[in-house]
Design a protein around this motif. Structure first.
Motif, mmCIF file in Angstrom:
data_model
loop_
_atom_site.group_PDB
_atom_site.id
_atom_site.type_symbol
_atom_site.label_atom_id
_atom_site.label_comp_id
_atom_site.label_asym_id
_atom_site.label_seq_id
_atom_site.Cartn_x
_atom_site.Cartn_y
_atom_site.Cartn_z
ATOM 1 N N THR A 97 -3.836 3.658 -1.255
ATOM 2 C CA THR A 97 -3.919 2.852 -2.469
ATOM 3 C C THR A 97 -3.278 1.503 -2.189
ATOM 4 O OG1 THR A 97 -3.769 4.800 -3.890
ATOM 5 C CG2 THR A 97 -3.266 2.665 -4.899
ATOM 6 N N ARG A 140 -12.690 4.328 1.815
ATOM 7 C CA ARG A 140 -12.849 2.884 1.895
ATOM 8 C C ARG A 140 -13.912 2.543 2.943
ATOM 9 N NH1 ARG A 140 -9.651 -0.200 -1.656
ATOM 10 N NH2 ARG A 140 -9.800 -1.854 -0.070
ATOM 11 N N ALA A 172 -1.611 -1.010 -3.721
ATOM 12 C CA ALA A 172 -0.824 -1.443 -4.876
ATOM 13 C C ALA A 172 0.649 -1.340 -4.489
ATOM 14 C CB ALA A 172 -1.118 -0.585 -6.107
ATOM 15 N N LEU A 176 0.829 -1.194 0.000
ATOM 16 C CA LEU A 176 0.000 0.000 0.000
ATOM 17 C C LEU A 176 0.865 1.245 0.000
ATOM 18 C CD1 LEU A 176 0.028 1.494 3.042
ATOM 19 C CD2 LEU A 176 -1.369 -0.467 3.633
ATOM 20 N N SER A 177 0.247 2.346 -0.303
ATOM 21 C CA SER A 177 0.862 3.666 -0.141
ATOM 22 C C SER A 177 -0.251 4.631 0.213
ATOM 23 C CB SER A 177 1.568 4.108 -1.430
ATOM 24 O OG SER A 177 0.660 4.184 -2.506
ATOM 25 N N GLY A 178 0.092 5.672 0.952
ATOM 26 C CA GLY A 178 -0.938 6.616 1.327
ATOM 27 C C GLY A 178 -0.432 7.711 2.237
ATOM 28 N N ASP A 206 -5.749 9.201 2.543
ATOM 29 C CA ASP A 206 -5.827 8.554 1.233
ATOM 30 C C ASP A 206 -4.966 7.307 1.276
ATOM 31 O OD1 ASP A 206 -3.079 9.018 -0.184
ATOM 32 O OD2 ASP A 206 -3.609 10.993 0.572
ATOM 33 N N TRP A 246 4.682 4.011 2.596
ATOM 34 C CA TRP A 246 4.765 3.068 1.484
ATOM 35 C C TRP A 246 5.242 1.721 2.017
ATOM 36 C CZ3 TRP A 246 6.965 7.859 1.652
ATOM 37 C CH2 TRP A 246 6.574 8.824 0.719
#
Length: 429
Positions: free
Chosen positions: A263, A209, A265, A72-74, A261, A109
């Motif tokens: 993501t 989410r 990925a 993930l990253s955010g 936020d 990250w």
């Protein structure tokens, strides 16, 4: 702000097995807040709402326990409303000390395996931590210093062995003895019921989410903690937000850590790689892993007589645990606070080697952090000034009072710590 600063707060000081598969983590105080909120991790439960299916506490706990770490990253915002005195401006900005009050922004990250990055961002500065397997780097743009942490040769070999064992998985005999996620969840819920009330809040949305929410509240009234609320992603079972309320304020959380936020990925390799900025000084620190003797739990017959903690677990010499659950108080005796504040290497080495690890390697490690001249390399942090800012006088000693935790330092060298009011610690002194 440099591009080459760094991730995860899990440094090579962790045991290899724990850092092979660690999720995203954050520096110092943030990590402590997360750990405190997850004293019983599988207690995540929620009533289904807004399209989410209903789940029992055990079902959701099993999902969390069985979930794989995900990349993930955010962006994470951390806010502390602990009621502490205002921290001197010189110690704020992109400095972990700033996490004691106000709001801070972190970028996170991770590849979901053993590479990660966390960057604490200030207006014009950055403090970062990067981990790549058994190695870790910290970078402070304020000090322009990189500290590289690595295992010694024996530790690297042991890390490689554990990594291979983890990839192969447990043997059939060992696997047969491991609890299933359902069994682990049930055991955790049973344990939590001894001191906490677990209730369900409405489903919510965090960083866009859908998430389940759990509320864990102490059963007794003697703790400063009012309740802990954890929001968990309904798809990946990743914690998205932790909120801790104090009994002193039922409306606003005293601590809050959550994604704004996120993501799911795998980040680019360039993001997870570390390269020291050209103008930064680099210092290497070798981390000796504790050997089996250091990690061994003594027999009951050898346990210190002051082991008064839960189930009479053996405790290090000079450490006493009083109370249970949310009202637990830990007392450590024989601490020379003034020597520690003055960065006296002998005092720090004694604390680490005699109380925390019990090995000769610990004293060598402390020497890496605090050289013989007692100065902190590359740091202008004045521990004495910070101590003076945070403490107040009482007849029993110096007190650090916050909305969630109290520390009492007595003149005779004892330190009492607990999530209890100051008067509780003063009464025990």
């Amino acid at each position: 702000m440099t591009e080459n600063a760094a991730p995860s707060a899990t440094t090579a000081t962790s045991t290899p097995r724990s850092i092979l598969r660690s999720p995203w983590m954050v520096p110092g105080v943030v990590a402590a807040a997360v750990a405190g909120a997850f004293l019983a991790p599988p207690l995540l439960a929620n009533a289904g709402a807004e399209g989410l299916p209903d789940l029992t506490p055990a079902e959701l706990a099993a999902n969390v326990a069985a979930a794989e770490s995900v990349p993930l990253s955010g962006t994470v915002v951390y806010t502390a409303r602990l009621g502490l005195p205002e921290i001197p401006t010189a110690l704020t900005g992109a400095n972990p000390i700033a996490l004691l009050g106000g709001s801070s922004t972190l970028r996170v990250w991770t590849d979901g395996e053993d590479r990660s990055r966390v960057a604490l961002l200030g207006d014009t500065s950055e403090y970062s931590v990067v981990r790549d397997g058994p190695e870790a780097w910290t970078y402070s743009s304020t000090d322009e210093e990189v500290v590289h942490y690595a295992l010694d040769a024996a530790g690297q070999a042991r890390y490689a062995e554990l990594e291979a064992e983890l990839r192969e998985g447990p043997s059939p005999d060992v696997a047969a003895d491991l609890p299933t996620p359902e069994e682990a969840a049930s055991a955790a819920l049973d344990h939590a019921d001894e001191s906490s009330t677990v209730s369900m809040d409405a489903s919510t949305t965090v960083a866009g989410r859908d998430a389940y929410q759990l509320v864990v509240s102490p059963k007794t009234q003697g703790s400063l903690v009012g309740r802990v609320v954890v929001a968990v992603d309904a798809e990946t079972w990743t914690p998205l937000r932790v909120q801790v309320w104090s009994t002193q304020d039922a409306e606003t959380p005293a601590l809050e850590l959550g994604f704004t936020d996120v993501t799911f990925a795998t980040p680019d390799d360039a993001v997870l790689a570390f390269a020291a900025p050209a103008d930064a000084a680099v210092r290497d620190v070798i981390i000796p892993l504790p050997d089996e003797t250091d990690l061994a739990v003594p027999d009951a017959a050898e346990a210190p007589t002051d082991a008064t903690g839960p189930e009479d677990a053996p405790l290090p010499e000079g450490v006493t645990v009083t109370g249970t659950g949310w009202e637990t108080v830990v007392e450590i005796s024989g601490i020379d606070v003034q020597a520690l504040l003055g960065s006296d290497p002998a005092a720090m080495a004694g604390l680490a080697s005699e109380r925390l690890i019990g090995s000769d390697e610990a004293q060598e490690l402390v020497g890496e952090f605090v050289p013989e001249d007692g100065e902190h390399p590359g740091s202008d942090l004045d521990l004495g000034a910070l101590y003076g800012t945070l403490t107040s006088e009482s007849p029993e000693g110096q007190v650090i009072s916050s909305a969630l935790l109290t520390v009492l330092l007595t003149p005779d060298g004892r330190v009492l710590v607990g999530a209890v009011p100051a008067e509780t610690l003063r009464g025990m002194a």
